[in-house]
Design an enzyme around this catalytic site. Sequence first.
Site, PDB file in Angstrom:
ATOM      1  N   MET A  11       0.830  -1.212   0.000  1.00  0.00           N
ATOM      2  CA  MET A  11       0.000   0.000   0.000  1.00  0.00           C
ATOM      3  C   MET A  11       0.867   1.266   0.000  1.00  0.00           C
ATOM      4  O   MET A  11       0.568   2.241  -0.686  1.00  0.00           O
ATOM      5  CB  MET A  11      -0.917   0.012   1.224  1.00  0.00           C
ATOM      6  CG  MET A  11      -1.896  -1.148   1.283  1.00  0.00           C
ATOM      7  SD  MET A  11      -3.087  -1.123  -0.056  1.00  0.00           S
ATOM      8  CE  MET A  11      -4.306   0.004   0.590  1.00  0.00           C
ATOM      9  N   THR A  95      -2.904   0.162   9.907  1.00  0.00           N
ATOM     10  CA  THR A  95      -4.048  -0.337  10.683  1.00  0.00           C
ATOM     11  C   THR A  95      -3.506  -0.897  11.986  1.00  0.00           C
ATOM     12  O   THR A  95      -2.878  -1.959  11.991  1.00  0.00           O
ATOM     13  CB  THR A  95      -4.789  -1.452   9.904  1.00  0.00           C
ATOM     14  OG1 THR A  95      -5.261  -0.915   8.683  1.00  0.00           O
ATOM     15  CG2 THR A  95      -5.956  -1.993  10.722  1.00  0.00           C
ATOM     16  N   LYS A 170     -11.586   2.334  11.611  1.00  0.00           N
ATOM     17  CA  LYS A 170     -11.025   1.311  10.719  1.00  0.00           C
ATOM     18  C   LYS A 170     -11.285  -0.097  11.278  1.00  0.00           C
ATOM     19  O   LYS A 170     -11.609  -1.026  10.540  1.00  0.00           O
ATOM     20  CB  LYS A 170      -9.521   1.577  10.551  1.00  0.00           C
ATOM     21  CG  LYS A 170      -8.750   0.505   9.818  1.00  0.00           C
ATOM     22  CD  LYS A 170      -9.090   0.426   8.350  1.00  0.00           C
ATOM     23  CE  LYS A 170      -8.257  -0.671   7.677  1.00  0.00           C
ATOM     24  NZ  LYS A 170      -8.788  -1.045   6.367  1.00  0.00           N
ATOM     25  N   ASN A 173     -14.945  -0.918  10.771  1.00  0.00           N
ATOM     26  CA  ASN A 173     -15.170  -1.209   9.347  1.00  0.00           C
ATOM     27  C   ASN A 173     -14.658  -2.604   8.984  1.00  0.00           C
ATOM     28  O   ASN A 173     -15.345  -3.380   8.310  1.00  0.00           O
ATOM     29  CB  ASN A 173     -14.448  -0.150   8.506  1.00  0.00           C
ATOM     30  CG  ASN A 173     -14.526  -0.457   7.031  1.00  0.00           C
ATOM     31  OD1 ASN A 173     -15.531  -0.201   6.387  1.00  0.00           O
ATOM     32  ND2 ASN A 173     -13.478  -1.038   6.481  1.00  0.00           N
ATOM     33  N   ASN A 174     -13.449  -2.915   9.454  1.00  0.00           N
ATOM     34  CA  ASN A 174     -12.868  -4.210   9.084  1.00  0.00           C
ATOM     35  C   ASN A 174     -13.578  -5.365   9.762  1.00  0.00           C
ATOM     36  O   ASN A 174     -13.721  -6.442   9.180  1.00  0.00           O
ATOM     37  CB  ASN A 174     -11.377  -4.235   9.414  1.00  0.00           C
ATOM     38  CG  ASN A 174     -10.587  -3.521   8.343  1.00  0.00           C
ATOM     39  OD1 ASN A 174     -11.126  -2.676   7.637  1.00  0.00           O
ATOM     40  ND2 ASN A 174      -9.326  -3.854   8.216  1.00  0.00           N
ATOM     41  N   MET A 176     -16.688  -5.531  10.256  1.00  0.00           N
ATOM     42  CA  MET A 176     -17.879  -5.754   9.429  1.00  0.00           C
ATOM     43  C   MET A 176     -17.518  -6.505   8.145  1.00  0.00           C
ATOM     44  O   MET A 176     -18.101  -7.535   7.821  1.00  0.00           O
ATOM     45  CB  MET A 176     -18.500  -4.388   9.110  1.00  0.00           C
ATOM     46  CG  MET A 176     -19.737  -4.447   8.254  1.00  0.00           C
ATOM     47  SD  MET A 176     -21.210  -4.573   9.261  1.00  0.00           S
ATOM     48  CE  MET A 176     -22.457  -4.659   7.969  1.00  0.00           C
ATOM     49  N   SER A 177     -16.534  -5.994   7.409  1.00  0.00           N
ATOM     50  CA  SER A 177     -16.260  -6.605   6.104  1.00  0.00           C
ATOM     51  C   SER A 177     -15.643  -7.988   6.250  1.00  0.00           C
ATOM     52  O   SER A 177     -15.925  -8.884   5.448  1.00  0.00           O
ATOM     53  CB  SER A 177     -15.368  -5.686   5.255  1.00  0.00           C
ATOM     54  OG  SER A 177     -14.176  -5.398   5.931  1.00  0.00           O
TER      55      SER A 177
HETATM   56  P1  NAD Z   1       3.181  -4.711   3.520  1.00  0.00           P
HETATM   57  O1  NAD Z   1       3.673  -5.801   4.400  1.00  0.00           O
HETATM   58  O2  NAD Z   1       3.094  -4.948   2.044  1.00  0.00           O
HETATM   59  O3  NAD Z   1       4.081  -3.411   3.737  1.00  0.00           O
HETATM   60  C1  NAD Z   1       4.613  -3.051   4.977  1.00  0.00           C
HETATM   61  C2  NAD Z   1       6.026  -2.542   4.717  1.00  0.00           C
HETATM   62  O4  NAD Z   1       6.569  -2.092   5.954  1.00  0.00           O
HETATM   63  C3  NAD Z   1       6.977  -3.628   4.191  1.00  0.00           C
HETATM   64  O5  NAD Z   1       7.547  -3.183   2.969  1.00  0.00           O
HETATM   65  C4  NAD Z   1       8.018  -3.773   5.307  1.00  0.00           C
HETATM   66  O6  NAD Z   1       9.322  -4.056   4.822  1.00  0.00           O
HETATM   67  C5  NAD Z   1       7.950  -2.416   5.953  1.00  0.00           C
HETATM   68  N1  NAD Z   1       8.427  -2.360   7.336  1.00  0.00           N
HETATM   69  C6  NAD Z   1       8.126  -3.176   8.374  1.00  0.00           C
HETATM   70  N2  NAD Z   1       8.732  -2.738   9.500  1.00  0.00           N
HETATM   71  C7  NAD Z   1       9.415  -1.617   9.143  1.00  0.00           C
HETATM   72  C8  NAD Z   1      10.233  -0.704   9.862  1.00  0.00           C
HETATM   73  N3  NAD Z   1      10.474  -0.856  11.174  1.00  0.00           N
HETATM   74  N4  NAD Z   1      10.781   0.329   9.194  1.00  0.00           N
HETATM   75  C9  NAD Z   1      10.544   0.489   7.875  1.00  0.00           C
HETATM   76  N5  NAD Z   1       9.782  -0.350   7.136  1.00  0.00           N
HETATM   77  C10 NAD Z   1       9.233  -1.377   7.778  1.00  0.00           C
HETATM   78  O7  NAD Z   1       1.752  -4.269   4.105  1.00  0.00           O
HETATM   79  P2  NAD Z   1       0.606  -3.405   3.384  1.00  0.00           P
HETATM   80  O8  NAD Z   1      -0.356  -4.331   2.699  1.00  0.00           O
HETATM   81  O9  NAD Z   1       1.215  -2.290   2.635  1.00  0.00           O
HETATM   82  O10 NAD Z   1      -0.161  -2.870   4.679  1.00  0.00           O
HETATM   83  C11 NAD Z   1       0.323  -1.771   5.440  1.00  0.00           C
HETATM   84  C12 NAD Z   1      -0.763  -1.399   6.432  1.00  0.00           C
HETATM   85  O11 NAD Z   1      -1.946  -1.041   5.734  1.00  0.00           O
HETATM   86  C13 NAD Z   1      -1.148  -2.547   7.377  1.00  0.00           C
HETATM   87  O12 NAD Z   1      -1.394  -2.045   8.660  1.00  0.00           O
HETATM   88  C14 NAD Z   1      -2.412  -3.093   6.724  1.00  0.00           C
HETATM   89  O13 NAD Z   1      -3.252  -3.736   7.675  1.00  0.00           O
HETATM   90  C15 NAD Z   1      -3.045  -1.838   6.152  1.00  0.00           C
HETATM   91  N6  NAD Z   1      -3.929  -2.036   4.993  1.00  0.00           N
HETATM   92  C16 NAD Z   1      -3.614  -2.907   4.011  1.00  0.00           C
HETATM   93  C17 NAD Z   1      -4.486  -3.054   2.928  1.00  0.00           C
HETATM   94  C18 NAD Z   1      -4.168  -4.008   1.796  1.00  0.00           C
HETATM   95  O14 NAD Z   1      -5.095  -4.272   0.994  1.00  0.00           O
HETATM   96  N7  NAD Z   1      -2.957  -4.520   1.672  1.00  0.00           N
HETATM   97  C19 NAD Z   1      -5.665  -2.304   2.855  1.00  0.00           C
HETATM   98  C20 NAD Z   1      -5.943  -1.385   3.871  1.00  0.00           C
HETATM   99  C21 NAD Z   1      -5.062  -1.255   4.933  1.00  0.00           C
END
Ligand code: NAD
Length: 302
Positions: A11, A95, A170, A173-174, A176-177
């Site tokens: 993301m 999140t 959030k 919302n989550n 629910m979904s």
């Molecule tokens: P992801 O695992 O793809 O990305 C997280 C990134 O953080 C990774 O690249 C990892 O290397 C990096 N990271 C971890 N610890 C770190 C640190 N100490 N310093 C620097 N970088 C660090 O996860 P994502 O899918 O991008 O999700 C990120 C957040 O967004 C989560 O909390 C997730 O629940 C939320 N989210 C995800 C989605 C989705 O569809 N993927 C949708 C909505 C919300």
Amino acid sequence: MRIGFIGTGTMGAPMARNIARGGHEVTAFDLNTDTLRALSDAGIAAAPNARDAARDKDIVISMLPNSQHVDDLVFGANGIADVLSPDGLYIDMSTIAPTMTVSIAERLRARGLAMVDAPVGRQQQHAIEGKLLIMVGGDEADVERARPVLDLMGDTVIHCGPCGAGAAMKIVNNFMSITINLAAAEALILAEKGGLDPDLARKVMLGTVAGQGHFGTTYPAKVLKGDLEPGFMIDLAHKDLGLAVDFAAAIGAPLDSGRLAQARYDDARKAGRGRQDWTALYDFLRAESKAAVKTPRLAAGA
Ligand code: NAD
């Protein structure tokens, strides 16, 4: 503006790209250097560590997996709290637990630093298109400072209340979904095992409350208006759930969510609500939980 972006995963990477596309100077950090390198074509500079990404920035954004990652980023060894600008703003878009959000905001506030929580709804494709739904918690003035950057990542930015309210929204919302996903999966298996075409079942359900959801249909028409007169009564809903649970047992389909729902509809009937509208289940559970309801402590003024 000068923006620091930490966590450029699934993301975070497209979100950082959209900020850079909006004309801001973005410096990013991620433990995974591959994802950082891939952002160079967008003019995003790679920092060697989180502190260097966060130092002297107008806005610092984090998009990390979970609560502990964010706490460590801000207050762990080499945490960014020491280098955040007193005139800047920290926005966590991960999140995480609302209690952690509030705790981080309060510790930052004690150092004179401002924070906004802004977790996102929707999926990666929306992050790529800049069409996320963003749930924001924070002081009005801080949220307004964040808004120009949030608008580059999302097409719907909703201020939910004080710091922690975005994180709490959030989670709601989550819940629910994610929960209705179980019922959706079980419904399609029930159709398939019952000899029906699951695609056709999905089409049928898109024409009813099953696929359309309660919030846009039955809730505003009934319980949210205080109208508990039965359109479809709890007794009948309970009867129909019994048919589904028995049908599933006969054909070997899983129906855990159905059995749980059956027990709660049964409780409502025992409480004398059998002849009320099925949306009165909300009214029943609300009354039942009232004694236990506690207003969560959000960081007002954070
Ligand atoms: P992801 O695992 O793809 O990305 C997280 C990134 O953080 C990774 O690249 C990892 O290397 C990096 N990271 C971890 N610890 C770190 C640190 N100490 N310093 C620097 N970088 C660090 O996860 P994502 O899918 O991008 O999700 C990120 C957040 O967004 C989560 O909390 C997730 O629940 C939320 N989210 C995800 C989605 C989705 O569809 N993927 C949708 C909505 C919300």
